[in-house]
Scaffold this motif. Structure first.
Motif, PDB file in Angstrom:
ATOM      1  N   LEU A 698       0.667  -1.249  -0.154  1.00 29.50           N
ATOM      2  CA  LEU A 698      -0.153   0.102  -0.058  1.00 29.50           C
ATOM      3  C   LEU A 698       0.975   1.228   0.020  1.00 29.50           C
ATOM      4  O   LEU A 698       0.633   2.222  -0.637  1.00 29.50           O
ATOM      5  N   GLY A 699       2.031   1.084   0.754  1.00 31.52           N
ATOM      6  CA  GLY A 699       2.741   2.552   0.578  1.00 31.52           C
ATOM      7  C   GLY A 699       3.589   2.548  -0.500  1.00 31.52           C
ATOM      8  O   GLY A 699       3.393   3.708  -0.966  1.00 31.52           O
ATOM      9  N   ARG A 700       3.951   1.785  -1.378  1.00 28.28           N
ATOM     10  CA  ARG A 700       4.471   1.659  -2.629  1.00 28.28           C
ATOM     11  C   ARG A 700       3.389   2.391  -3.548  1.00 28.28           C
ATOM     12  O   ARG A 700       3.772   3.112  -4.412  1.00 28.28           O
ATOM     13  N   ALA A 701       2.214   1.681  -3.372  1.00 26.59           N
ATOM     14  CA  ALA A 701       1.062   2.098  -4.321  1.00 26.59           C
ATOM     15  C   ALA A 701       0.985   3.378  -4.370  1.00 26.59           C
ATOM     16  O   ALA A 701       0.387   4.470  -5.214  1.00 26.59           O
ATOM     17  N   THR A 702       0.911   3.901  -2.888  1.00 22.50           N
ATOM     18  CA  THR A 702       0.451   5.411  -2.825  1.00 22.50           C
ATOM     19  C   THR A 702       1.511   6.298  -3.258  1.00 22.50           C
ATOM     20  O   THR A 702       1.342   7.512  -3.605  1.00 22.50           O
ATOM     21  N   LEU A 703       2.972   5.895  -2.951  1.00 22.97           N
ATOM     22  CA  LEU A 703       3.949   6.817  -3.642  1.00 22.97           C
ATOM     23  C   LEU A 703       3.771   7.072  -4.742  1.00 22.97           C
ATOM     24  O   LEU A 703       3.763   7.960  -5.543  1.00 22.97           O
ATOM     25  N   ALA A 704       3.568   5.834  -5.732  1.00 21.88           N
ATOM     26  CA  ALA A 704       3.379   5.792  -7.144  1.00 21.88           C
ATOM     27  C   ALA A 704       2.125   6.561  -7.752  1.00 21.88           C
ATOM     28  O   ALA A 704       2.399   7.685  -8.518  1.00 21.88           O
ATOM     29  N   ASN A 705       1.049   6.607  -6.810  1.00 23.75           N
ATOM     30  CA  ASN A 705      -0.253   7.382  -6.948  1.00 23.75           C
ATOM     31  C   ASN A 705       0.183   8.954  -6.916  1.00 23.75           C
ATOM     32  O   ASN A 705      -0.226   9.387  -7.613  1.00 23.75           O
ATOM     33  N   ILE A 706       0.748   9.163  -5.778  1.00 20.40           N
ATOM     34  CA  ILE A 706       1.121  10.741  -5.512  1.00 20.40           C
ATOM     35  C   ILE A 706       2.026  11.243  -6.580  1.00 20.40           C
ATOM     36  O   ILE A 706       1.811  12.147  -7.155  1.00 20.40           O
ATOM     37  N   ARG A 707       3.083  10.358  -6.974  1.00 22.97           N
ATOM     38  CA  ARG A 707       4.163  10.788  -8.169  1.00 22.97           C
ATOM     39  C   ARG A 707       3.338  11.229  -9.424  1.00 22.97           C
ATOM     40  O   ARG A 707       3.693  12.266 -10.125  1.00 22.97           O
ATOM     41  N   LEU A 708       2.299  10.429  -9.603  1.00 16.83           N
ATOM     42  CA  LEU A 708       1.743  10.339 -10.920  1.00 16.83           C
ATOM     43  C   LEU A 708       0.612  11.577 -10.770  1.00 16.83           C
ATOM     44  O   LEU A 708       0.900  12.416 -11.878  1.00 16.83           O
ATOM     45  N   SER A 709       0.310  11.891  -9.893  1.00 14.56           N
ATOM     46  CA  SER A 709      -0.762  12.988  -9.549  1.00 14.56           C
ATOM     47  C   SER A 709       0.115  14.213  -9.569  1.00 14.56           C
ATOM     48  O   SER A 709      -0.338  15.256 -10.396  1.00 14.56           O
ATOM     49  N   LEU A 710       1.103  14.451  -8.936  1.00 14.88           N
ATOM     50  CA  LEU A 710       1.932  15.555  -9.041  1.00 14.88           C
ATOM     51  C   LEU A 710       2.725  15.809 -10.408  1.00 14.88           C
ATOM     52  O   LEU A 710       2.981  16.834 -10.657  1.00 14.88           O
ATOM     53  N   PHE A 711       3.006  14.424 -10.971  1.00 11.55           N
ATOM     54  CA  PHE A 711       3.716  14.757 -12.395  1.00 11.55           C
ATOM     55  C   PHE A 711       2.555  15.404 -13.284  1.00 11.55           C
ATOM     56  O   PHE A 711       2.867  16.518 -14.051  1.00 11.55           O
ATOM     57  N   TRP A 712       1.146  14.853 -13.271  1.00  9.19           N
ATOM     58  CA  TRP A 712       0.464  15.591 -13.992  1.00  9.19           C
ATOM     59  C   TRP A 712      -0.091  17.003 -13.492  1.00  9.19           C
ATOM     60  O   TRP A 712      -0.349  17.826 -14.473  1.00  9.19           O
ATOM     61  N   ALA A 713       0.075  17.282 -12.384  1.00  9.27           N
ATOM     62  CA  ALA A 713      -0.307  18.633 -11.620  1.00  9.27           C
ATOM     63  C   ALA A 713       0.797  19.496 -12.367  1.00  9.27           C
ATOM     64  O   ALA A 713       0.344  20.937 -12.452  1.00  9.27           O
ATOM     65  N   PHE A 714       2.158  19.277 -12.004  1.00 14.61           N
ATOM     66  CA  PHE A 714       3.172  20.095 -12.307  1.00 14.61           C
ATOM     67  C   PHE A 714       3.168  20.284 -13.799  1.00 14.61           C
ATOM     68  O   PHE A 714       3.180  21.220 -14.514  1.00 14.61           O
ATOM     69  N   GLY A 715       3.023  19.076 -14.489  1.00  9.22           N
ATOM     70  CA  GLY A 715       3.237  18.947 -15.938  1.00  9.22           C
ATOM     71  C   GLY A 715       2.065  19.989 -16.621  1.00  9.22           C
ATOM     72  O   GLY A 715       2.087  20.568 -17.646  1.00  9.22           O
ATOM     73  N   TYR A 716       0.920  19.773 -16.162  1.00  6.21           N
ATOM     74  CA  TYR A 716      -0.521  20.596 -16.376  1.00  6.21           C
ATOM     75  C   TYR A 716      -0.007  21.991 -16.566  1.00  6.21           C
ATOM     76  O   TYR A 716      -0.161  22.707 -17.466  1.00  6.21           O
TER      77      TYR A 716
END
Length: 763
Positions: A698-716
């Motif tokens: 769950l910790g690893r999945a959450t980190l991956a999820n956060i990184r993906l969200s931040l990537f799209w938020a920053f990239g956007y």
């Protein structure tokens, strides 16, 4: 904010974006009487740890100081007492959420009812849609402008919250997302009003037609409608993050039957139950509070609370917990812990506290959000002025650039990325029997590369059991009955294993005469006229009982296998050899294999001797063993691993392992141990060892999820802010419409929320 019972929780209303939560957190952290604070945009709460002596003047004074500070920022804070009934608090929040969604829905309907015809009227001539001559911008420019104004006013009134919240914050020098929307739509609206006045004052048709080009009512109106739609969709999506809490809440019945002194039964609400009340529990109903069985017996399904798959039999004197399901017979229980004191309520509180906390990875987004809004205003202003004076764009087109940049860069997605993922992940963890105390524990679980296990009670069941029995020329049950008769008088831990096995086989203890306990060796006594010895090889040799080489080899083999040999002898001869061991949990080898497959180094710590510890480790599939360590020695082993650059998770029972649990990057406490976890562990494993793999995954999945969200938020923002600023115009491309900017901004926030909700499907 680990392991501090003095953390106070506040609800903060009125936050609109990451800049709001970041600014609130920064302001609270700067207060003299606050040691640290964490503000979550996702659930609108703040967790505050008072500084030393902050509560000397009383809790009320401290709460008043915090709420006044938050109020000065333009938000509304209210204190959430720790003893508040979680069910009542949740119901109150759900009602507030439903009311908020209903209000947003009403405003949304109003805004789109007027925004759609507004866009059709404003853009109809560009799209080839015929307008009646009385509404034509060529034939009736003033009516054309006034009609748009009439359609815009209800939209602006419906979306007045943007102005009511955003403008005061802007004037305070602390702009947020609402400030950007208010500035963008306000600028378009004011310029349109000026153009309308120019149309009314125009002397010639040419002047009026020129002024018509300065009408941007549709941009202001549609922007408000689209951003409101995005916020509504975001709010709807965020309500789904409370499903874990909802599931836990539904484990407690609303009504219960109380036994009255005269023997009658009276139905009342669970909130009315007091300690000492006698409650009638019927088959198929859930236990409402914690207590003990007073009369009767039954079987309970405890899977919802502990993950125990098999029904657990209870009888008079046994403890029962709120949320468990009565499967068979009726019984009467006496209430002991009610309301916020039940184990279930404390679990719910733990989950809610974790959902409101932050992970370290959130710090970057918070810092950026804090300075992002002022930077956006500066970029929007610079872009508009550059196009106006250097790019020779008309004022209206430069204004469109200004509005588009303001709107497209709202940092909502940035502020939501981390807290939404943490909320969903901690809720999902609770459903899977893994309670994360805070976002830091959740993030750290995703980084672990070394897992250290305590042996007794963690990898093993924690209670000795007789696992082997070999007799020398006599019946097994007879030998066991003799041994159990001796051990029934003993207080040694190994004695319980022998008497339990005898009880399981239905063997009754017999009278013992001349019982004597020999320290470190065993016991002696007379049963049925026979002098018996029961203990280790040393005891037997002292009484002249010598073992053959074959018997010695068998006894040594038991010890090598991790069993403690108990030798029964009489009349100078060996009668039986019993092997007592603390057996491995059934799931242990599988969990160890899965952790290795996840790339983790696995170790075992034990206070046992080297031979026993290595025998247990071998059966578990662990090669790395440290034996003969005391509790403080376990903590030193964790420190040594950390000094080597390892990120260490410690799994223990939370009592003698407390120093190691506290030292580890993530301490995982076994069992239902809510009390223990509050003291030492970061994670509570309600369903035993499999929860270790769940916590890491769950910790690893959450980190991956956060990184993906931040990537799209920053990239956007990196991608769309330059487009909104007119970069494409330099190459002959189109400018970004403010309406498109509003839609893109709203969709970015919704996409981040939907990405976080994917964690609800974590297995």
């Amino acid at each position: 904010m680990k392991n501090n019972p003095e953390i106070l929780r506040f609800r903060i209303d009125g936050m609109a974006c990451g800049a709001c939560s970041a600014r609130s957190q920064k302001a609270l952290c700067k207060m003299e009487h606050i040691d640290s604070a964490s503000v979550s945009l996702a659930d609108g709460t703040a967790q505050v740890r008072p500084a030393e002596g902050a509560l000397d003047n009383g809790l009320d004074a401290f709460v008043r100081e915090v709420t006044e500070r938050v109020d000065r920022l333009g938000f509304k804070a209210s204190y959430l007492p720790p003893d508040v009934d979680e069910h009542d608090l949740w119901e109150s929040e759900q009602k507030k959420t439903r009311d908020d969604l209903a209000r947003r829905r009403r405003h949304l309907v109003t805004e789109f009812v007027f925004a759609v015809p507004l866009v059709v009227v404003a853009m109809g001539s560009h799209w080839g849609l015929p307008l009646p001559s009385w509404l034509s911008p060529h034939d009736s420019p003033l009516i054309f402008a006034l009609f748009q104004l009439l359609l815009t006013l209800p939209i602006v009134w419906s979306g007045r919250a943007f102005y009511r919240h955003g403008i005061p914050l802007l004037l305070r020098g602390a702009p947020n997302m609402d400030s950007l929307v208010a500035m963008g739509t306000g600028a378009a609206l004011l310029y349109s009003l000026w153009s309308t006045a120019e149309i009314a004052a125009a002397v010639t048709p040419e002047e009026a037609h020129q002024a018509v080009m300065g009408l941007y009512y549709e941009s202001a109106g549609m922007l408000i409608a689209l951003i409101s739609l995005g916020k509504y969709m975001e709010a709807v999506s965020r309500t789904r993050t409370s499903e874990a809490i909802r599931g836990l809440m539904e484990l407690t019945p609303e009504r219960v039957e109380r036994m009255m002194p005269d023997g009658s039964v009276k139905e009342l609400s669970v909130s009315s139950v007091m300690p000492g009340d006698r409650l009638l529990i019927k088959p198929g109903s859930r236990i409402p509070v914690d207590g003990v069985v007073a009369e009767g017996a039954s079987s309970l399904d405890m899977s919802s609370l502990t993950g125990e798959s098999m029904p657990v039999d209870v009888a008079a004197g046994d403890e029962v917990s709120a949320g468990t399901l009565n499967i068979s017979g009726s019984f009467v229980m006496e209430a002991r812990r009610v309301g916020a004191d039940t184990a279930l309520a404390r679990i719910i509180h733990l989950v809610r506290e974790a959902q409101g906390s932050k992970a370290p990875i959130a710090g970057l987004a918070d810092r950026i959000s804090l300075y992002f809004v002022p930077a956006v205003i500066a970029v929007a202003t610079a872009a508009a002025l550059a196009w106006l004076f250097l790019g020779d764009l008309p004022f209206g087109e430069a204004l469109r650039v200004f509005v588009a940049v303001l709107v497209v860069a709202c940092p909502c997605a940035l502020g939501l990325a981390t807290p939404m993922s943490i909320m969903v992940a901690t809720g999902r963890g609770a459903q899977l029997g893994v309670l994360m105390k805070n976002g830091t524990a959740l993030e750290a679980s995703g980084h672990l590369d070394t897992i250290v296990f305590d042996k007794t009670g963690t990898l093993t069941e924690g209670s000795p059991r007789m696992v082997s029995l070999r007799t020398e020329g006599m019946d097994e049950n007879e030998a066991l009955a003799l041994a159990a008769s001796l051990e029934a008088v003993s207080e040694h831990p190994l004695a319980l294993a022998v008497t339990k096995e005898a009880g399981r086989r239905g063997l009754a203890a017999r009278a013992v005469e001349g019982f004597l306990a020999v320290g470190g060796a065993g016991v002696t006594g007379r049963v049925d006229g026979r002098e018996l010895l029961l203990g280790n090889e040393k005891l037997l040799s002292e009484h002249g009982v010598l073992l053959s080489e074959e018997q010695k080899t068998f006894v040594t083999g038991l010890a090598d296998d991790g069993q403690t040999p108990l030798l029964l002898a009489s009349d100078g001869k060996l009668l039986a050899v019993m092997g007592v061991a603390d057996p491995l949990r059934e799931e242990t080898p599988g969990v160890i294999r899965e952790l290795r497959a996840m790339g983790c180094r696995v170790m075992m710590l034990s206070g046992d001797n080297e031979r026993t510890a290595r025998a247990v480790a071998a059966r578990a599939g662990i090669d790395d063993v440290v034996a003969g360590v005391r509790p403080d020695g376990k903590e030193q082993v964790i420190s040594r691993l950390q000094s080597e650059g390892r990120r260490v998770g410690m799994v223990g029972d939370g009592i003698n392992d407390a120093p190691a649990l506290a030292r580890a990057d993530v301490g995982m406490a076994m069992g239902s141990g809510i009390d223990v976890a509050m003291e030492a562990g970061d994670v509570v494993l309600l369903r035993g060892l499999p929860g270790v793999k769940t916590a890491l995954g769950l910790g690893r999945a959450t980190l991956a999820n956060i990184r993906l969200s931040l990537f799209w938020a920053f990239g956007y923002n990196v991608l769309l802010v330059p487009v909104a600023a007119g970069v494409l115009l330099l190459f002959g491309g189109p400018a970004m419409s403010p309406m498109l900017a509003g839609a893109a901004m709203s969709l970015s926030s919704v996409s981040v929320v939907l990405n976080a909700l994917r964690l609800r499907n974590f297995r």
